[in-house]
Design a protein around this motif. Structure first.
Motif, PDB file in Angstrom:
ATOM      1  N   UNK A 575      -1.338  33.416  11.454  1.00  0.00           N
ATOM      2  CA  UNK A 575      -2.782  33.660  11.378  1.00  0.00           C
ATOM      3  C   UNK A 575      -3.569  32.739  12.305  1.00  0.00           C
ATOM      4  N   UNK A 576      -3.089  32.605  13.504  1.00  0.00           N
ATOM      5  CA  UNK A 576      -3.775  31.828  14.539  1.00  0.00           C
ATOM      6  C   UNK A 576      -3.261  32.326  15.874  1.00  0.00           C
ATOM      7  N   UNK A 577      -3.920  31.938  16.965  1.00  0.00           N
ATOM      8  CA  UNK A 577      -3.619  32.476  18.280  1.00  0.00           C
ATOM      9  C   UNK A 577      -2.813  31.461  19.085  1.00  0.00           C
ATOM     10  N   UNK A 578      -1.541  31.780  19.391  1.00  0.00           N
ATOM     11  CA  UNK A 578      -0.699  30.857  20.121  1.00  0.00           C
ATOM     12  C   UNK A 578      -1.217  30.701  21.546  1.00  0.00           C
ATOM     13  N   UNK A 579      -1.158  29.471  22.050  1.00  0.00           N
ATOM     14  CA  UNK A 579      -1.655  29.156  23.382  1.00  0.00           C
ATOM     15  C   UNK A 579      -0.491  28.898  24.336  1.00  0.00           C
ATOM     16  N   UNK A 580      -0.812  28.671  25.595  1.00  0.00           N
ATOM     17  CA  UNK A 580       0.233  28.477  26.599  1.00  0.00           C
ATOM     18  C   UNK A 580       1.167  27.323  26.267  1.00  0.00           C
TER      19      UNK A 580
END
Length: 837
Positions: A575-580
């Motif tokens: 429930x979160x947006x994975x980053x680079x």
């Protein structure tokens, strides 16, 4: 002897075919057998194969895709069990050959078997090179827990399982070559922070020079992978578990797991034990024979030919063809004279092509270079006597077809050398495809030539996907897909048929969306695994289809949907947006962009408490907390005590609003109130693609409503205009006017009705800016506004069911530490087992 055994012995004694034994069931051994069968060798030989691994033959190049979760392990097998059975091949899987008796012509395996041969092929391949590093092994000689090679399916699945454990967050990859970078990128997909330690001065130093390596490093580090070059690992730290790596002359690096991808070494143990000539690898002649051994051949990464040892796929295919010519007698004059190696791959998502020299070696050599580091592009060509003797392409491989042919065949070069790098006067792609030799390799990963593709097209296969399935072209790293398409189009003379699979809602289930939904309803399929079992060919699960099916099923079944966490992408699992860099972005909900001092204080407290690297105002009028570690997510959301803003999902995202009529002197409608009501009603609902909305309080359109999936604009007289299918990202499109209505309630009704119609009929990942023009605004007005097909009540009820079933994943999730909630959960797939015979 039993009667059955006696009959079997008599039957075998009557079989006059020669006994062909192959030691090795990897890509080289299986390819050699394929080439032998293609030359009629099945009628000449009884074939027996031994393989160390307890599986059939699979494509090692695709292991990085299994690691990242892009492919299931079962999807990378090259030859099914049926293939061995259909070709009467006896396969001893999971059995190692330990010794060859060249005089008695027997091979001895570790199961106590002695197998006679008339012709022997050694294809033992290579193994991971394990450098002399303290702490690598246990007292029993095994790799310590948390330390992995990256060579086999078992290696890969063990890495996935280890990375998915909650307390593992950081990894070090030893080796900055092809395998190392692929391992690093694959681990990132599991939310792992990755650092690469490379002893060379630059990445991919066997494929490119320092300048190209510097550009590649920049691209890799932009992905969030930290790189250490000129760094040698001296020890693995930790006693009971891995705690870090020690570098020579540099600070230690803390980590939970270590992947060793420091190169490969030929597997020559059986050859050494058996007295065969071995230098760097098993020595072979131009016929792929072991010297002084007329009936013993060797092929692949385990061989040394004219002093060269190859670790690439193309030489293996060329060697296998020559070997088959001699084993079958198809062409006694056939000779392998070495390979001019040209590598064309995707490395950590970056296109890389390399051939010949990396840099000039003579004063008279020409060197044409273009470098654009900000775009990750580097091109280098070395020319000698007006012939290309080396080329490196990074980040832009559009000219690779022509350059490969110029390199292989010594084509004449244009006077303006810059046209070798760009399409300004040089041969275009169509001309380059026409100029390709019939034997030119189109797909390096699977050894598919232009001739094989052309013959497949001429044989009646006139779809790109069909050709790829039939030949395996494009089924490896994927870097050749454009070239495959160009060859197919050239061979078909423009009559390429549309691929029927392009209409499938998800690739793993051969049904269009309407038919898929009908089958799901009729059979009561309420989970992703149930859909695969009932509707996929052979019941096979497809990793690329899971996310789309999960979204569809949740939309269809609401509270009756059976949630399986392995069907979700990592963003939806945590429930979160994975980053680079493998950290996560948290965006709490701020309906209509409206917040309170209390919310702002909580956000500031969380940013301080968890040392959030960046606090960013988003285009959707919210606050984004970037750089949060996966294990901190439950605590972050608990401290925020705010609903999720769904910045990560294929779902309803947000409603952007302007100030509206209460404060703005131009406002004609209460856009803020309506925007909050719309977001409150439709928050988080599943969708084929993300949905971004906006409400503007007047035609000045400060909320940019005309370029949203659904945009609402207040106009004079208390009326509202509803626009659909707008976009302002990579695609720019002004939305189409759906209707002008008199009340906010009608706005909410038609907005929900349109979104439900879109949810039920759009293709997976098809944004509204594609869906609306495809379906047609007149048709949408007729169905949504006029209810011409009588679907209005049905659409309204279906949307209401989704609205009623909404549960915020953070504020109403129950125990925030439910096992598996904050780790990736891709299960280990059950691999096709090959019985030992």
């Amino acid at each position: 002897m039993t009667a059955m055994a006696s009959r079997t012995a008599r039957s075998a004694s009557k079989d006059s075919r020669r006994r062909l034994v192959v030691i090795g069931n990897g890509m080289a051994g299986a390819r050699a057998v394929e080439e032998i069968l293609a030359r009629g060798g099945g009628a000449q030989h009884r074939i027996t194969m031994f393989g160390d691994e307890p599986y059939g033959n699979y494509n090692r190049i695709m292991l990085s895709h299994v690691l990242s979760g892009d492919e299931d392990a079962g999807d990378i097998f090259l030859n099914s069990l049926a293939w061995y059975q259909e070709n009467n091949i006896t396969l001893h899987a999971g059995i190692r050959v330990e010794r060859i008796d060249r005089f008695a012509k027997l091979v001895f395996s570790d199961d106590g078997r002695a197998t006679p041969y008339d012709v022997l092929i050694i294809a033992t391949g290579s193994r991971s090179f394990m450098p002399a590093v303290d702490g690598l092994y246990t007292a029993g000689g095994l790799l310590r827990p948390g330390i992995f090679a990256f060579r086999t399916i078992d290696d890969t699945q063990n890495m996935v399982a280890y990375a998915q454990q909650d307390h593992h967050h950081r990894a070090v990859v030893i080796g900055g070559g092809l395998l190392g970078l692929e391992a690093a990128r694959g681990l990132q997909s599991h939310g792992i922070d990755v650092e690469v330690v490379h002893s060379g001065g630059h990445l991919l130093n066997t494929q490119m020079g320092p300048d190209g390596g510097a550009v590649l490093r920049r691209s890799v580090e932009a992905l969030g992978i930290k790189v250490h070059t000129n760094s040698r690992t001296t020890a693995i730290l930790g006693t009971d578990k891995v705690q870090g790596v020690q570098l020579r002359d540099k600070p230690d690096i803390a980590c939970d797991m270590v992947v060793v991808a420091a190169g490969i070494r030929p597997n020559v143990d059986v050859a050494v034990t058996s007295g065969l000539p071995v230098e760097r690898a098993i020595v072979v002649d131009d016929q792929m024979r072991v010297p002084d051994e007329d009936e013993i051949y060797a092929v692949g990464e385990c061989v040394q030919h004219r002093g060269e040892v190859y670790g690439l796929v193309v030489p293996v295919w060329e060697q296998a063809a020559v070997l088959a010519d001699h084993v079958t007698g198809a062409d006694p004059s056939s000779a392998y004279l070495g390979s001019r190696t040209a590598t064309k791959l995707k490395v950590a998502g970056v296109d890389v092509a390399s051939m010949g020299l990396q840099a000039p070696e003579r004063d008279t050599d020409e060197h044409v270079v273009f470098s654009e580091p900000s775009r990750g592009v580097f091109k280098s060509i070395v020319i000698r006597d007006s012939k290309i003797v080396g080329a490196t392409l990074l980040g832009d491989s559009r000219k690779v077809a022509y350059l490969t042919q110029a390199f292989d065949r010594g084509l004449p070069l244009p006077e303006e050398r810059v046209s070798l790098l760009f399409d300004i006067g040089g041969p275009g792609e169509e001309a380059a495809v026409a100029e390709l030799d019939a034997d030119a390799q189109i797909c390096n990963c699977n050894g598919v030539s232009k001739k094989a593709i052309v013959e497949t097209v001429k044989g009646g296969c006139n779809t790109v996907a069909g050709v790829m399935d039939a030949t395996r072209a494009g089924k490896g790293c994927g870097s050749c897909k454009l070239l495959v398409r160009q060859v197919v189009e050239w061979a078909a003379d423009g009559s390429v048929a549309e691929d029927p699979t392009s209409a499938y809602y998800v690739p793993g289930v051969p049904l269009e969306k309407a038919a898929l939904m009908k089958a799901i309803r009729q059979q009561g399929l309420r989970s992703v695994s149930a859909v695969f079992a009932a509707l996929a060919p052979g019941g096979a699960e497809d990793a690329k289809s899971k996310m789309g099916l999960a979204s569809l099923l949740k939309m269809m079944w609401a509270d009756r949907y059976i949630d399986e966490r392995d069907a979700r992408f990592i963003n939806d699992r945590v429930h979160a947006n994975i980053q680079r860099d493998g950290t996560f972005s948290v965006v709490p909900q701020m309906k209509g962009g409206v917040t309170t001092p209390d919310q702002l204080r909580r956000i500031a407290h969380v940013a301080d408490k968890y040392s959030v690297p960046m606090v960013k105002l988003t285009g959707g009028q919210r606050i984004d907390l970037l750089g949060i570690r996966k294990e901190d997510l439950p605590k972050v959301w608990a401290d925020l005590d705010m609903p999720s803003g769904y910045a990560y999902g294929k779902s309803f995202r947000t409603v952007k609003t302007c100030v509206g009529k209460d404060f703005c002197r131009y406002g004609t409608g209460d856009s803020t109130k309506l925007g909050i009501e719309i977001e409150s009603r439709f928050q988080g609902i599943e969708s084929p693609a993300k949905l971004k909305l906006a409400v503007s309080g007047c035609p000045r359109n400060c909320a940019e409503s005309l370029v949203k999936d659904v945009g609402v604009v207040a106009v004079d007289g208390g009326r509202w205009e509803i626009y659909i299918g707008g976009a302002a990202g990579a695609h720019i499109r002004k939305g189409d006017l759906l209707a002008t209505v008199d009340s906010p309630e009608t706005v909410k009704l038609l907005t929900g009705r349109f979104m439900q119609y879109y949810r039920e009929r759009a293709n997976w990942l098809e944004r509204t800016y594609s869906f609306v023009p495809r379906v047609g605004i007149d048709h949408l007005r007729s169905v949504i506004v006029d209810d011409s097909e009588g679907l209005g009540a049905q659409l309204d009820a279906a949307m209401q069911a989704s609205v009623d079933n909404y549960v915020d994943p953070w504020t109403e999730r129950g125990d925030p530490f439910t096992p598996g909630q904050f780790r990736t959960s891709l299960p280990l797939e059950v691999l096709p087992q090959v019985p030992v015979r």
